[in-house]
Design a protein around this motif. Sequence first.
Motif, mmCIF file in Angstrom:
data_model
loop_
_atom_site.group_PDB
_atom_site.id
_atom_site.type_symbol
_atom_site.label_atom_id
_atom_site.label_comp_id
_atom_site.label_asym_id
_atom_site.label_seq_id
_atom_site.Cartn_x
_atom_site.Cartn_y
_atom_site.Cartn_z
ATOM 1 N N GLY A 267 46.365 34.877 12.794
ATOM 2 C CA GLY A 267 45.318 34.932 11.792
ATOM 3 C C GLY A 267 45.868 34.711 10.398
ATOM 4 N N PHE A 268 44.977 34.493 9.472
ATOM 5 C CA PHE A 268 45.358 34.158 8.100
ATOM 6 C C PHE A 268 46.217 35.249 7.460
ATOM 7 N N ALA A 269 45.834 36.523 7.629
ATOM 8 C CA ALA A 269 46.568 37.604 6.966
ATOM 9 C C ALA A 269 47.978 37.751 7.514
ATOM 10 N N LYS A 270 48.100 37.780 8.851
ATOM 11 C CA LYS A 270 49.424 37.955 9.453
ATOM 12 C C LYS A 270 50.362 36.818 9.066
ATOM 13 N N LEU A 271 49.849 35.600 9.104
ATOM 14 C CA LEU A 271 50.724 34.466 8.789
ATOM 15 C C LEU A 271 50.969 34.326 7.294
ATOM 16 N N THR A 272 50.112 34.918 6.473
ATOM 17 C CA THR A 272 50.427 34.985 5.042
ATOM 18 C C THR A 272 51.689 35.818 4.840
ATOM 19 N N LYS A 273 51.802 36.917 5.560
ATOM 20 C CA LYS A 273 53.015 37.740 5.447
ATOM 21 C C LYS A 273 54.250 36.951 5.870
ATOM 22 N N LEU A 274 54.134 36.195 6.974
ATOM 23 C CA LEU A 274 55.264 35.372 7.412
ATOM 24 C C LEU A 274 55.582 34.329 6.356
ATOM 25 N N ALA A 275 54.562 33.735 5.767
ATOM 26 C CA ALA A 275 54.776 32.747 4.707
ATOM 27 C C ALA A 275 55.466 33.364 3.501
ATOM 28 N N GLN A 276 55.170 34.646 3.226
ATOM 29 C CA GLN A 276 55.835 35.354 2.119
ATOM 30 C C GLN A 276 57.290 35.678 2.432
ATOM 31 N N GLY A 277 57.693 35.541 3.694
ATOM 32 C CA GLY A 277 59.062 35.825 4.092
ATOM 33 C C GLY A 277 59.225 37.059 4.951
#
Length: 369
Positions: A267-277
Amino acid sequence: MDAGENEIRVEKPATALRRGWTTGACATAATKSALMALFTGEFADPVTITLPKGEQPSFPLAREKIGDRWAMAGLIKDAGDDPDVTHGALVMARVRRLDQGAGICFKAGDGVGTVTKAGLPIPVGEPAINPVPRQMMSDVTREICLAHGISPDIEIEISIENGADLALKTWNPRLGIIGGLSVLGTTGVVHPFSCSAWIHSIHRGIDVARAEKLPHVLGATGSTSEKTAQEFYGLPDIACLDMGDFAGGLLKYLRVHPVPRLTIAGGFAKLTKLAQGALDLHSGRSQVSMNWLAERAAELRADPQLQNRILAANTALEVLEMTREANLDLPMVIAAMARDTALETLRGAPVEVDVMVTDRAGALLAHAR
């Protein structure tokens, strides 16, 4: 708060948690009590065993039966405060004397699975009883046989009541363990909400995928994104690794044990965290940064008013809706940057990576390849 997927997640309580005992410890205790009855006619109740680190828990019996050259003892598994599907299950050991020279052998009774795929620590065709529980049961068998002057030629059959149904709630079917549960445990102790247990399962999934020579595996943050990605690529269940929040656990193991291709879906939120590192995507251990999202939106030419709305947003889902209304493809930025994090973590390992971002209904929002 994460804008997560449509799935049930069990959150760790804030209060102190009670430890429990592994299925392997329960099976060992049941084996010991049954052996005592086999040789003396009397069951040990409660029965005390010594765990690998020296602890000596005692277990009350819930069931006992004795026959000609065999005895059976059963006890109820107590997993403490861990949300373990086997908590409260009846674990039984039936021991039977064999001809001299047969040695100690293990048999899968009702509710215990059989290994059907390579890559696990137990050979194909064997009961799904892991090495440490096997060693614990073998040690207690030799100890009791020696004390009674009897050669250790014993068949140990482990059963778990309703184990076949319970196994459908675990990773066993994907790992090729058919017909029931696994008898697990390395220390004998269940630590509530253990991250290591989940990561260990991810590792075993990779081992099985490699042994089956699968060219492509999938790690998803939840069931909704997994279904989307699995159907998109037509992947078999065995290729789905139940990554959950543990992106780091998945990627670091693949760094040393590579598979040619990896898809990460979420989902968008979980992968935002991955994108943040972030490599641990759990809501209690990493957070979506609204400042970071506002910066990414600015790079997409979001106007100052929208940037301020993003900074004031409560959830990642709210930001997603704002940017979609403004025709900004923020999910594609997230997918690409999440892929960058994955590649950085793999450190040049020969693994091709693509990332799929889905919405709460499973619709594909972005795909970075």
